[in-house]
Design a protein around this motif. Structure first.
Motif, mmCIF file in Angstrom:
data_model
loop_
_atom_site.group_PDB
_atom_site.id
_atom_site.type_symbol
_atom_site.label_atom_id
_atom_site.label_comp_id
_atom_site.label_asym_id
_atom_site.label_seq_id
_atom_site.Cartn_x
_atom_site.Cartn_y
_atom_site.Cartn_z
ATOM 1 N N ALA A 123 0.815 -1.214 0.000
ATOM 2 C CA ALA A 123 0.000 0.000 0.000
ATOM 3 C C ALA A 123 0.853 1.270 0.000
ATOM 4 C CB ALA A 123 -0.924 -0.004 1.221
ATOM 5 N N PHE A 124 2.119 1.145 0.409
ATOM 6 C CA PHE A 124 2.993 2.320 0.501
ATOM 7 C C PHE A 124 4.002 2.383 -0.639
ATOM 8 C CE2 PHE A 124 1.179 1.930 4.674
ATOM 9 C CZ PHE A 124 0.970 3.249 5.055
ATOM 10 N N ASP A 125 3.821 1.572 -1.640
ATOM 11 C CA ASP A 125 4.664 1.656 -2.832
ATOM 12 C C ASP A 125 4.414 3.001 -3.506
ATOM 13 O OD1 ASP A 125 6.414 0.951 -4.858
ATOM 14 O OD2 ASP A 125 4.895 -0.140 -6.004
ATOM 15 N N GLY A 126 5.447 3.830 -3.614
ATOM 16 C CA GLY A 126 5.308 5.178 -4.167
ATOM 17 C C GLY A 126 5.057 6.251 -3.126
ATOM 18 N N PHE A 127 5.059 5.875 -1.851
ATOM 19 C CA PHE A 127 4.867 6.836 -0.756
ATOM 20 C C PHE A 127 5.951 7.908 -0.829
ATOM 21 C CE2 PHE A 127 5.294 8.195 3.723
ATOM 22 C CZ PHE A 127 3.970 8.453 4.041
ATOM 23 N N GLN A 128 5.538 9.177 -0.736
ATOM 24 C CA GLN A 128 6.480 10.275 -0.946
ATOM 25 C C GLN A 128 6.602 11.149 0.297
ATOM 26 O OE1 GLN A 128 7.005 12.145 -4.893
ATOM 27 N NE2 GLN A 128 6.362 14.049 -3.897
ATOM 28 N N ILE A 129 7.866 11.426 0.647
ATOM 29 C CA ILE A 129 8.204 12.215 1.837
ATOM 30 C C ILE A 129 8.910 13.500 1.407
ATOM 31 C CG2 ILE A 129 9.599 12.272 3.948
ATOM 32 C CD1 ILE A 129 9.565 9.126 3.769
ATOM 33 N N THR A 130 8.467 14.630 1.949
ATOM 34 C CA THR A 130 9.253 15.857 1.844
ATOM 35 C C THR A 130 9.980 16.045 3.169
ATOM 36 O OG1 THR A 130 7.816 16.945 0.244
ATOM 37 C CG2 THR A 130 9.204 18.361 1.587
ATOM 38 N N HIS A 131 11.281 16.170 3.097
ATOM 39 C CA HIS A 131 12.136 16.218 4.291
ATOM 40 C C HIS A 131 12.885 17.550 4.321
ATOM 41 C CE1 HIS A 131 16.134 14.683 6.220
ATOM 42 N NE2 HIS A 131 15.392 15.318 7.120
ATOM 43 N N ILE A 132 12.753 18.272 5.434
ATOM 44 C CA ILE A 132 13.548 19.481 5.650
ATOM 45 C C ILE A 132 14.266 19.348 6.989
ATOM 46 C CG2 ILE A 132 12.087 20.974 4.256
ATOM 47 C CD1 ILE A 132 10.858 22.045 6.850
ATOM 48 N N SER A 133 15.316 20.128 7.165
ATOM 49 C CA SER A 133 16.087 20.063 8.406
ATOM 50 C C SER A 133 16.832 21.372 8.617
ATOM 51 C CB SER A 133 17.087 18.894 8.341
ATOM 52 O OG SER A 133 17.653 18.643 9.623
ATOM 53 N N ASP A 134 17.186 21.647 9.865
ATOM 54 C CA ASP A 134 18.080 22.769 10.199
ATOM 55 C C ASP A 134 17.574 24.094 9.641
ATOM 56 O OD1 ASP A 134 20.703 21.335 11.383
ATOM 57 O OD2 ASP A 134 19.847 20.118 9.781
ATOM 58 N N VAL A 135 16.426 24.514 10.140
ATOM 59 C CA VAL A 135 15.837 25.779 9.697
ATOM 60 C C VAL A 135 16.673 26.967 10.169
ATOM 61 C CG1 VAL A 135 13.850 27.309 10.045
ATOM 62 C CG2 VAL A 135 13.503 24.914 9.406
ATOM 63 N N HIS A 136 17.079 26.970 11.431
ATOM 64 C CA HIS A 136 17.886 28.072 11.990
ATOM 65 C C HIS A 136 17.266 29.425 11.679
ATOM 66 C CE1 HIS A 136 21.233 25.691 13.531
ATOM 67 N NE2 HIS A 136 21.158 24.957 12.438
ATOM 68 N N SER A 137 16.021 29.590 12.111
ATOM 69 C CA SER A 137 15.243 30.777 11.750
ATOM 70 C C SER A 137 15.874 32.078 12.228
ATOM 71 C CB SER A 137 13.823 30.656 12.314
ATOM 72 O OG SER A 137 13.844 30.419 13.720
ATOM 73 N N GLY A 138 16.680 32.022 13.270
ATOM 74 C CA GLY A 138 17.317 33.240 13.764
ATOM 75 C C GLY A 138 18.314 33.855 12.805
ATOM 76 N N SER A 139 18.671 33.130 11.753
ATOM 77 C CA SER A 139 19.625 33.659 10.765
ATOM 78 C C SER A 139 18.938 34.322 9.574
ATOM 79 C CB SER A 139 20.527 32.526 10.258
ATOM 80 O OG SER A 139 21.239 31.916 11.314
ATOM 81 N N PHE A 140 17.623 34.135 9.423
ATOM 82 C CA PHE A 140 16.926 34.627 8.235
ATOM 83 C C PHE A 140 16.817 36.150 8.225
ATOM 84 C CE2 PHE A 140 14.248 30.479 8.167
ATOM 85 C CZ PHE A 140 15.304 29.808 7.577
#
Length: 410
Positions: free
Chosen positions: A158-175
């Protein structure tokens, strides 16, 4: 005090040899005076800024700028110094031959510095100088979508083709650029994945750093299987001196609540299931675990009730956790998602062909997909930036991973 003296002496040593190249190429006294004055002003500014660093505040826009300036000025000069030292060794050897064998004594024992050597040195120095400028002006917000397909023989149908969007290390204080961050959020939404996973470091230190960006990150659309996250090493407030333990604890609770405010389910050494067509896979989220950083992650607690045969995706901020414990763990964590390294925000990468960064001398897994014992870890290059206010060669990343059932094709 001793460290400051050593630091200043090293910078002056670099400056001395860089000046030799300038003096060889530019004879007018006014040019040389202008170069010396400018170099001294930059050196004084950098030293003054470092002395003003407040351990109770941590990284600020000022420290970001100062560190960027330090790299911009002294990394090129280090290359220039190495070239000039190479010539210095040649001059010493040539001078020794002249002295003992009496050749070329009419022109002096030591040969003069050669202009072409200084020209080569300046040419080499221009490469990191221009690269670092590009990294600060363009690279730090040059978001790239990296797509990866990973095959698993035991992935539920059932999970064949399951898609993940992965983000990491936002460090919002630098934006400092809302337009660029909104563009990155649009890229996340355009992937139309089944789930969004965020592997930690929402701030540099303080929960308040994220406050201007809450509405922006709330634009990440709801996904069928939700939005889930874990903590990174910066989320614990370990890198500044707090007035009291109570204030540190309050900041930590506020950081955890930021995840709720942007619609993410923060996982603290726990797991949950994604169910589809009567089948399921497990998502496991642990707190930070690193060799040289806070070790709050408890893999046993997070996955204790799961069987060895269940398909598992693990979120663990620091890839050294995978290397030390996860890849050989009895529970069989099929895919681990990490970040943390940023690829040191500096390197050379030709996707699919070549990648290099000083990060590889610190971490065995530092960017992209790695496999051992039939288990995988993907290390995200990071969404934001920290310390150096730029990225050279290693760009900010939004990862899209598709799970496929079957064996990887040769």
């Amino acid at each position: 005090m001793a460290r400051w003296i050593i630091f200043i002496l090293v910078l002056l040593f670099i400056e001395f040899y860089a000046f030799q190249a300038i003096r060889t190429l530019f004879r007018p006294k006014g040019v040389l005076v202008a170069y010396v004055v400018a170099s001294l002003l930059v050196l004084v500014f950098i030293l003054y800024s470092f002395t003003q660093f407040d351990r109770s505040v941590g990284q600020t826009k000022q420290t970001l700028f100062t560190f960027g300036l330090l790299l911009l000025v002294y990394l090129p000069k280090i290359l220039l110094m190495l070239v000039m030292l190479g010539e210095e060794i040649y001059r010493l050897l040539r001078g020794g031959i002249n002295y003992f064998y009496g050749s070329d004594m009419d022109t002096g024992v030591f040969p003069a510095r050669r202009q072409f050597v200084s020209q080569v040195g300046l040419g080499l120095a221009a490469v990191p100088f221009l690269s670092l400028i590009y990294g600060m002006a363009v690279g730090r917000y040059n978001f790239k979508v990296f797509k990866q397909t990973v095959f698993f023989p035991d992935l539920p149908e059932a999970f064949d083709g399951f898609q993940i969007t992965h983000i990491s290390d936002v460090h919002s204080g630098s934006f400092d650029n809302p337009e660029k961050i909104n563009y990155a959020i649009d890229l996340i939404n355009e992937q139309n994945s089944d789930v969004v996973l965020f592997t930690g470091d929402i701030v540099n230190t303080h929960a308040t750093e994220m406050h201007p960006w809450i509405d922006t990150f709330n634009r990440i659309q709801p996904h069928r299987f939700g939005k889930h996250s874990v903590l990174g090493n910066h989320d614990y407030g370990e890198y500044i001196d707090w007035p009291s333990q109570r204030e540190k604890n309050e900041n930590f609770e506020a950081i955890k609540d930021l995840h709720r405010q942007i619609g993410f389910n923060l996982m603290l050494n726990e797991h949950r299931f994604f169910e589809k067509d009567g089948q399921r896979i497990a998502l496991v989220g642990v707190e930070n675990w690193g060799r040289n950083f806070k070790q709050a992650g408890d893999l046993q607690k997070a996955a204790g009730a799961l069987s060895n045969d269940e398909f598992k995706i693990l979120m663990s901020h620091d890839p050294s956790h995978w290397d030390a414990e996860v890849k050989k763990h009895d529970k069989n964590f099929h895919l681990t998602l990490s970040g943390h390294t940023h690829g040191l925000q500096f390197g050379i990468e030709i996707p699919g062909w070549f990648k290099w960064s000083p990060a590889q001398f610190v971490y065995n897994q530092w960017a992209g997909l790695y496999e051992e014992f039939g288990r995988y870890v993907y290390v995200n290059r990071g969404f934001g930036f920290h310390a150096y206010p730029g990225r050279v060669g290693i760009m900010p990343e939004i990862t899209v991973i598709q799970l496929k059932k079957g064996e990887k094709l040769a």
